[in-house]
Design a protein around this motif. Structure first.
Motif, mmCIF file in Angstrom:
data_model
loop_
_atom_site.group_PDB
_atom_site.id
_atom_site.type_symbol
_atom_site.label_atom_id
_atom_site.label_comp_id
_atom_site.label_asym_id
_atom_site.label_seq_id
_atom_site.Cartn_x
_atom_site.Cartn_y
_atom_site.Cartn_z
ATOM 1 N N THR A 1 0.836 -1.200 0.000
ATOM 2 C CA THR A 1 0.000 0.000 0.000
ATOM 3 C C THR A 1 0.878 1.259 0.000
ATOM 4 O OG1 THR A 1 -1.659 -1.258 1.212
ATOM 5 C CG2 THR A 1 -1.904 1.133 1.192
ATOM 6 N N ASP B 1 -7.736 -4.332 -2.133
ATOM 7 C CA ASP B 1 -7.604 -5.180 -0.942
ATOM 8 C C ASP B 1 -8.879 -5.030 -0.136
ATOM 9 O OD1 ASP B 1 -7.064 -6.432 1.410
ATOM 10 O OD2 ASP B 1 -5.266 -5.279 1.903
ATOM 11 N N ARG C 1 -9.517 -6.269 4.346
ATOM 12 C CA ARG C 1 -9.569 -5.435 5.550
ATOM 13 C C ARG C 1 -10.094 -4.059 5.155
ATOM 14 N NH1 ARG C 1 -5.035 -3.647 7.555
ATOM 15 N NH2 ARG C 1 -3.902 -3.950 5.631
ATOM 16 N N GLN D 1 -6.519 3.178 4.422
ATOM 17 C CA GLN D 1 -5.091 3.518 4.407
ATOM 18 C C GLN D 1 -4.714 4.126 3.057
ATOM 19 O OE1 GLN D 1 -2.578 0.084 4.821
ATOM 20 N NE2 GLN D 1 -0.680 1.263 4.777
ATOM 21 N N ASP E 1 -3.477 -1.930 -5.747
ATOM 22 C CA ASP E 1 -2.977 -2.341 -4.431
ATOM 23 C C ASP E 1 -3.760 -3.581 -4.001
ATOM 24 O OD1 ASP E 1 -1.872 -2.460 -1.876
ATOM 25 O OD2 ASP E 1 -3.387 -1.095 -1.060
HETATM 26 MG MG LIG Z 1 -1.872 -2.956 2.123
#
Ligand SMILES: [Mg+2]
Ligand SMILES: Nc1nc2c(ncn2[C@@H]2O[C@H](COP(=O)(O)OP(=O)(O)OP(=O)(O)O)[C@@H](O)[C@H]2O)c(=O)[nH]1
Length: 446
Positions: free
Chosen positions: A113, A136, A139, A145, A188
């Protein structure tokens, strides 16, 4: 990251440098230590064996060059073979129709990331229009993030609901990029603790849906030999076009960098050298090889200096320096510029011959020293800075009070400054040098 290896090799070369002529036994003894140093640095056994074999073949009597001492000759051969092992530099493949899709894959926590954001910034600096994709979905925090990073850099992040499968998200992002005229799409993807079939299957599907031109494995340099195994299995299952080695700023032993290219044939394209989004460097094998061998990374330093240091100020200071007119006022200006290059110890490490010094000094200590020196000079009047001879006892006491130091420290600084002036005059020898760089490494750097 290569400290251990660098110190070991330096020791080997130091011992060789006393010899007038190298016998086969000398070469063998040296290479035994090179071999040990490489193995201790976590370079794969097979790679070490081949490397040493190649160096030996070239070192024993074959290529005799009159201009070099035998030790220099071995260093030269080791350096060249190291570059060969690290592989030729390769740029990102951004040819062909847009949008170019770059897919980042790797184990959990390897830095995907962070690296996605770094790459986006890197590409925007060269006039690309990147789109970051949060693929992703495992999560929710992972998406966030990336969004935070995107906001910081002012780079758009493509997000869909968590329930949408990642291959579909990536396909959607590519479509969006086409409509929004983004020319690079950076995916990502999710990481795993270990390589497992479900992850590989998902990655293969993303690949089939998004047609990435680059599939880059993000590997943590700190993981040593493990990084090699991970690289091999990702390469077998998904097919890699390149590698980004992260956390090179940590105290990894560096073996991974040397092994991976050699074993997988996949080129290293970037190095991650810190947590900030600007901490990404294109991978340049000759620089890294020089660094490993303790030749200092002058090129990197010069580049950083050119980016950061006010060229005009440096030029002016350099001219004054050579004319013997460099005073404490100029010194203060230069100190301020040096600080911009980063922690002083890091700067020292890049100067040939000073690497060890840079590592032995603690960053806190040198930076504290630098601050004290600065405080002293700032407490002087302009006239005093220009003409330190004015500094009598009472003036020194005043300055000590103003800078929370003592008279002894001020005297020390003045002695050091005079020594430096003298040294620079000697080195200068009429050759024009750039101000700052002549302070740092000028005498050795032509
Ligand atoms: Mg990551
Ligand atoms: N010092 C240093 N830290 C790094 C570097 N790259 C990443 N990190 C740190 O490593 C940690 C993990 O980075 P992430 O980018 O979240 O890793 P990831 O691969 O996306 O992790 P998952 O999404 O959980 O699989 C973070 O704390 C980053 O700041 C680097 O080059 N140097």
């Amino acid at each position: 990251m290569f400290e251990n290896l660098q110190d070991k090799l330096q020791g080997v070369f130091d011992r060789l440098s006393g010899r007038g002529k190298l016998s086969e036994a000398d070469v063998d003894a040296a290479l035994r230590e090179v071999r040990l140093a490489l193995l201790e640095s976590d370079v794969a056994f097979k790679v070490v064996k081949e490397f040493v074999g190649r160096v030996r073949e070239r070192a024993v009597g074959v290529e005799v060059m009159r201009s070099l001492t035998p030790a220099q000759q071995v260093v030269k051969i080791v350096h060249e073979e190291l570059i060969a092992t690290l592989g030729a530099p390769e740029r990102l493949d951004l040819d062909g129709p847009t949008p170019h899709v770059i897919m980042l894959i790797g184990l959990q926590g390897s830095g995907k990331t962070t690296t996605a954001a770094k790459l986006a910034l890197f590409l925007r600096k060269s006039n690309h229009r990147p789109l970051l994709v949060a693929a992703d979905t495992r999560r929710p925090a992972a998406i966030q993030q990336l969004q935070v990073l995107g906001r910081q850099l002012d780079i758009p992040v493509y997000v869909e609901a968590i329930s949408v499968p990642p291959p579909q998200i990536c396909a959607g992002a590519v479509k969006q990029a086409r409509q929004g005229a983004y020319d690079v799409v950076i995916l990502d993807t999710a990481g795993r603790l270990h390589i497992d079939d479900a992850l590989m299957e998902e990655l293969v599907q993303v690949k089939n849906q998004a047609h990435p031109g680059e599939i880059l494995l993000v590997a943590d340099a700190m993981t040593g030999q493990d990084a090699l195994r991970v690289a091999e299995s990702f390469h077998q299952r998904v097919g890699l076009t390149g590698l980004i080695l992260t956390k090179v700023d940590g105290d990894a032993r560096g073996g991974a960098a040397i092994s991976i290219r050699s074993v997988t044939g996949v080129p290293i394209k970037f190095l991650g050298v810190g947590e900030k989004s600007s901490d990404l460097e294109p991978f340049l094998p000759d620089r890294l090889a020089s660094r490993i061998l303790g030749m200092g990374d002058m090129l990197t330093l010069i580049e950083r200096a050119q980016d950061t240091v006010d060229q005009e100020k440096a030029q002016r200071a350099g001219e004054k320096l050579l004319a013997g007119e460099f005073n404490l006022e100029d010194f203060l200006e230069q100190l301020t510029e040096v600080k911009k290059l980063g922690p002083l110890t890091q700067v020292l490490e890049m100067v040939p011959g000073l690497g060890k010094l840079g590592r032995d000094l603690s960053p806190e200590y040198t930076d504290q020293q630098l601050r004290r020196t600065e405080a002293i000079i700032r407490s002087m009047t302009r006239a005093e800075r220009r003409n330190p001879k004015l500094l009598n006892g009472s003036r020194k006491r005043r300055i000590a009070g103003g800078s929370s130091t003592d008279v002894q420290e001020i005297n020390q600084l003045l002695v050091q400054f005079r020594q430096m002036q003298r040294m620079i005059k000697q080195f200068g020898g009429g050759r024009r040098q750039r101000g700052l760089l002549s302070l740092l490494g000028g005498p050795r750097f032509k």
